[in-house]
Scaffold this active site. Structure first.
Site, mmCIF file in Angstrom:
data_model
loop_
_atom_site.group_PDB
_atom_site.id
_atom_site.type_symbol
_atom_site.label_atom_id
_atom_site.label_comp_id
_atom_site.label_asym_id
_atom_site.label_seq_id
_atom_site.Cartn_x
_atom_site.Cartn_y
_atom_site.Cartn_z
ATOM 1 N N LYS A 72 -14.147 118.533 -15.791
ATOM 2 C CA LYS A 72 -15.456 118.236 -15.216
ATOM 3 C C LYS A 72 -16.165 117.147 -16.017
ATOM 4 O O LYS A 72 -15.800 116.898 -17.170
ATOM 5 C CB LYS A 72 -16.298 119.503 -15.172
ATOM 6 C CG LYS A 72 -16.629 120.097 -16.530
ATOM 7 C CD LYS A 72 -17.375 121.410 -16.373
ATOM 8 C CE LYS A 72 -17.698 122.025 -17.721
ATOM 9 N NZ LYS A 72 -18.950 121.627 -18.339
ATOM 10 N N LYS B 292 -15.609 126.991 -27.312
ATOM 11 C CA LYS B 292 -16.355 126.380 -28.422
ATOM 12 C C LYS B 292 -15.642 126.642 -29.753
ATOM 13 O O LYS B 292 -15.637 125.787 -30.641
ATOM 14 C CB LYS B 292 -17.791 126.918 -28.480
ATOM 15 C CG LYS B 292 -18.664 126.476 -27.310
ATOM 16 C CD LYS B 292 -19.052 125.022 -27.456
ATOM 17 C CE LYS B 292 -19.989 124.439 -26.464
ATOM 18 N NZ LYS B 292 -19.796 124.393 -25.091
ATOM 19 N N LYS C 69 -21.158 115.901 -21.129
ATOM 20 C CA LYS C 69 -21.983 115.038 -21.985
ATOM 21 C C LYS C 69 -21.190 114.545 -23.191
ATOM 22 O O LYS C 69 -21.431 113.478 -23.708
ATOM 23 C CB LYS C 69 -23.186 115.827 -22.526
ATOM 24 C CG LYS C 69 -24.258 116.103 -21.496
ATOM 25 C CD LYS C 69 -25.490 116.694 -22.186
ATOM 26 C CE LYS C 69 -26.099 117.788 -21.344
ATOM 27 N NZ LYS C 69 -26.023 119.122 -21.925
HETATM 28 P P1 TYM Z 1 -25.731 122.183 -20.147
HETATM 29 O O1 TYM Z 1 -26.682 121.398 -20.961
HETATM 30 O O2 TYM Z 1 -24.316 122.213 -20.547
HETATM 31 O O3 TYM Z 1 -25.776 121.685 -18.646
HETATM 32 C C1 TYM Z 1 -26.989 121.593 -17.949
HETATM 33 C C2 TYM Z 1 -26.781 121.929 -16.490
HETATM 34 O O4 TYM Z 1 -25.837 121.043 -15.886
HETATM 35 C C3 TYM Z 1 -24.800 121.794 -15.268
HETATM 36 N N1 TYM Z 1 -23.534 121.049 -15.385
HETATM 37 C C4 TYM Z 1 -22.732 120.783 -14.346
HETATM 38 N N2 TYM Z 1 -22.821 121.111 -13.044
HETATM 39 C C5 TYM Z 1 -21.833 120.673 -12.227
HETATM 40 N N3 TYM Z 1 -20.796 119.918 -12.658
HETATM 41 C C6 TYM Z 1 -20.648 119.571 -13.957
HETATM 42 N N4 TYM Z 1 -19.637 118.794 -14.345
HETATM 43 C C7 TYM Z 1 -21.650 120.022 -14.873
HETATM 44 N N5 TYM Z 1 -21.838 119.876 -16.209
HETATM 45 C C8 TYM Z 1 -23.004 120.515 -16.507
HETATM 46 C C9 TYM Z 1 -24.751 123.114 -16.017
HETATM 47 O O5 TYM Z 1 -24.158 124.112 -15.236
HETATM 48 C C10 TYM Z 1 -26.225 123.350 -16.274
HETATM 49 O O6 TYM Z 1 -26.839 123.905 -15.142
HETATM 50 N N6 TYM Z 1 -26.321 127.003 -21.257
HETATM 51 C C11 TYM Z 1 -26.921 125.898 -20.533
HETATM 52 C C12 TYM Z 1 -28.346 125.595 -21.005
HETATM 53 C C13 TYM Z 1 -29.286 126.764 -20.931
HETATM 54 C C14 TYM Z 1 -29.719 127.400 -19.755
HETATM 55 C C15 TYM Z 1 -30.624 128.429 -20.203
HETATM 56 C C16 TYM Z 1 -29.457 127.239 -18.392
HETATM 57 C C17 TYM Z 1 -29.870 127.364 -22.006
HETATM 58 N N7 TYM Z 1 -30.663 128.356 -21.563
HETATM 59 C C18 TYM Z 1 -31.243 129.278 -19.296
HETATM 60 C C19 TYM Z 1 -30.086 128.089 -17.490
HETATM 61 C C20 TYM Z 1 -30.971 129.099 -17.941
HETATM 62 C C21 TYM Z 1 -26.072 124.660 -20.784
HETATM 63 O O7 TYM Z 1 -25.327 124.591 -21.700
HETATM 64 O O8 TYM Z 1 -26.315 123.661 -19.945
#
Ligand code: TYM
Length: 362
Positions: A225, A143, A228
Site C-alpha cells: 500500500k 513494527k 508515508k
Molecule cells: P496513519 O497515520 O498511519 O494513517 C492515517 C490514516 O490514513 C489511512 N491510510 C490509508 N488508507 C488507505 N490506503 C492506504 N494506503 C493508507 N495508508 C494510510 C489510515 O488507515 C488512517 O486512517 N493509528 C492511526 C492514527 C491514530 C488514529 C487514532 C486513527 C491514532 N489514534 C484514533 C483513528 C482513531 C495511524 O497510524 O494512522
C-alpha cells in the site's frame, strides 16, 4: 506546551476538589449529532492513501457529525523518538487536512498531546488490556520487524492509546483506511470489558467509510500500500510537484496488455484503474475499461491520462498547503481552538469514567 501549563490541573487537594465540583455540574455530551473521531500520525508527508482512506471522509462527515480529528503526535513517538522535526510535521499534517477541505470552524482539529485527559483514560484502559493479546496484533508484529532495536512498551500498547483517543469522545464512527480495522476491533473489546466491569459508559466504535468498504490505496509498483515511510517512488504524496507525479505514474508497473477479450485484470493493472476511478472523469474511466476489454488498450496512453488527471487533483491541494504553512499564527490559532473544544468534550466523558470506576472520593 502552553496548553498543559494553562489547563492541566496541578495534583493538589484544592484542584481535585475544584474538579469534582465542576463534575457535579450537570454537563452532558450534546445529544443529537453522532460523534466521529480519527487521527493521523505526523510521520511524513501525507499521500493518496491518507486522503482517500481518511481525509475524504472527514471532509464529508464534518457537515453532519460532531467531529474530532487530531494529529497523533504521541503515537508517532512509538517509532520516531527523534522530535527534531516534529513541530514541522505536525504543522504539515494540519495544513494538509485544511487544504483538503477540513474546516477548523466546523470540527475540533487538534493535536493529540494537547488533550492531556487521553493519558488518564489510556492508563485506565491499560488495566483492561492483556499483554498476550497486544503481542499478537499484526501491526505490532510488523513494527517489531521494522524496528527490532526499539520494541518499547508504547509500541506494544499503541492500540490502547488509540482506543483512548476514540473513547475519550465516546465516538461511534471512526473514518480510517483498511489497515486500521484491527485496532477498532481491539477498541471494541475494551469498551465491552469496561462497560461490563464498571457500568455502561462507552458506545462501540466502528471503522467507517462513506457508503462502502474500507479503502486500501495500493502502491504504484503493485507490492503493497502507499505509505508515508516506505517506497516513496511508488507513493503519490499531496506535496508531489507535477513532474514527480507524472514520473511516478509513468513508471508504474504494466505489461503487454490482455490477449483475450474481457480478461481479469492483474493486481497492478487493477490498481491503475482504481486510481483512475478516484481522480478521473467517469467517461475517461469507461473509455479505458472498454479498451482493456477489447484488448486495444495502450497502457502508455492510459498512464499519460491518469498522470494529467492526478496533477489536476493534487496541484490545488499542494498550493493551498504551502499558503497555510506560511501562516504559523493561523496554525497556532487552529490548534488552540481545536484543543479547547476537545478538552471540554473529553472532560465530560472523563467525569462519567471516574464516576463509573468510583474514583470520586469527594
Ligand atoms: P496513519 O497515520 O498511519 O494513517 C492515517 C490514516 O490514513 C489511512 N491510510 C490509508 N488508507 C488507505 N490506503 C492506504 N494506503 C493508507 N495508508 C494510510 C489510515 O488507515 C488512517 O486512517 N493509528 C492511526 C492514527 C491514530 C488514529 C487514532 C486513527 C491514532 N489514534 C484514533 C483513528 C482513531 C495511524 O497510524 O494512522
Amino acid at each position: 506546551m502552553w496548553l498543559h501549563r494553562e489547563s492541566a490541573p496541578a495534583l493538589n487537594a484544592k484542584s481535585i476538589y475544584l474538579r469534582r465540583l465542576m463534575e457535579k455540574k450537570k454537563e452532558t455530551l450534546p445529544a443529537g449529532r453522532q460523534v466521529v473521531m480519527s487521527g493521523i500520525r505526523p510521520t511524513g508527508f501525507l499521500h493518496l492513501g491518507n486522503y482517500f482512506g481518511a481525509i475524504r471522509n472527514y471532509v464529508k462527515m464534518q457537515e453532519e457529525y460532531d467531529c474530532y480529528f487530531m494529529v497523533a503526535d504521541l503515537h508517532s513517538l512509538t517509532t520516531h523518538p527523534d522530535t527534531k522535526d516534529l513541530k514541522t510535521n505536525v504543522h504539515r499534517v494540519l495544513a494538509e487536512n485544511i487544504a483538503s477541505g477540513l474546516d477548523p470552524e466546523k470540527v475540533a482539529l487538534y493535536c493529540q498531546s494537547h488533550l492531556y485527559q487521553t493519558g488518564e483514560l489510556y492508563l485506565y484502559l491499560n488495566m483492561l488490556a492483556y499483554k498476550g493479546e497486544l503481542e499478537k496484533t499484526p501491526t505490532f508484529k510488523d513494527k517489531v520487524r521494522q524496528h527490532p532495536d526499539n520494541v518499547n512498551a508504547g509500541l506494544l500498547t499503541y492500540p490502547v492509546l488509540m482506543a483512548a483517543d476514540i473513547l475519550i469522545h465516546k465516538a461511534k464512527y471512526v473514518p480510517v483506511g483498511k489497515d486500521q480495522e484491527q485496532h477498532l476491533e481491539i477498541a471494541r473489546n475494551y469498551v465491552n470489558r469496561f462497560n461490563h466491569r464498571y457500568s455502561e459508559v462507552f458506545p462501540e466504535p466502528y471503522a467507517f467509510n462513506f457508503n462502502s468498504e474500507l479503502v486500501k490505496i495500493p502502491s504504484l509498483d503493485g507490492t503493497g500500500k502507499m505509505s508515508k515511510s516506505e517506497n516513496h517512488m511508488a507513493t503519490l504524496f499531496l506535496a508531489d510537484d507535477d513532474n514527480a507525479i507524472r514520473k511516478k505514474i509513468m513508471k508504474a508497473k504494466t505489461d503487454n496488455g490482455p490477449s483475450e477479450n474481457n480478461s481479469a485484470k492483474p493486481d497492478y493493472i487493477e490498481n491503475l484503474f482504481l486510481l483512475m476511478k478516484l481522480v478521473s472523469k467517469a467517461n475517461t474511466l469507461q473509455h479505458f475499461e472498454e479498451k482493456f476489454n477489447n484488448c486495444s488498450i495502450r497502457y502508455g496512453d492510459m498512464k499519460k491520462q491518469l498522470a494529467e488527471d492526478m496533477v489536476e487533483f493534487i496541484a490545488p491541494i499542494r498550493q493551498k498547503v504551502d499558503d497555510i504553512l506560511n501562516d504559523e499564527k493561523y496554525l497556532q490559532k487552529v490548534m488552540k481552538q481545536g484543543a479547547e473544544k476537545a478538552i471540554a468534550h473529553a472532560e465530560i466523558t472523563m467525569r462519567d469514567v471516574r464516576n463509573a470506576m468510583r474514583l470520586n472520593y469527594f
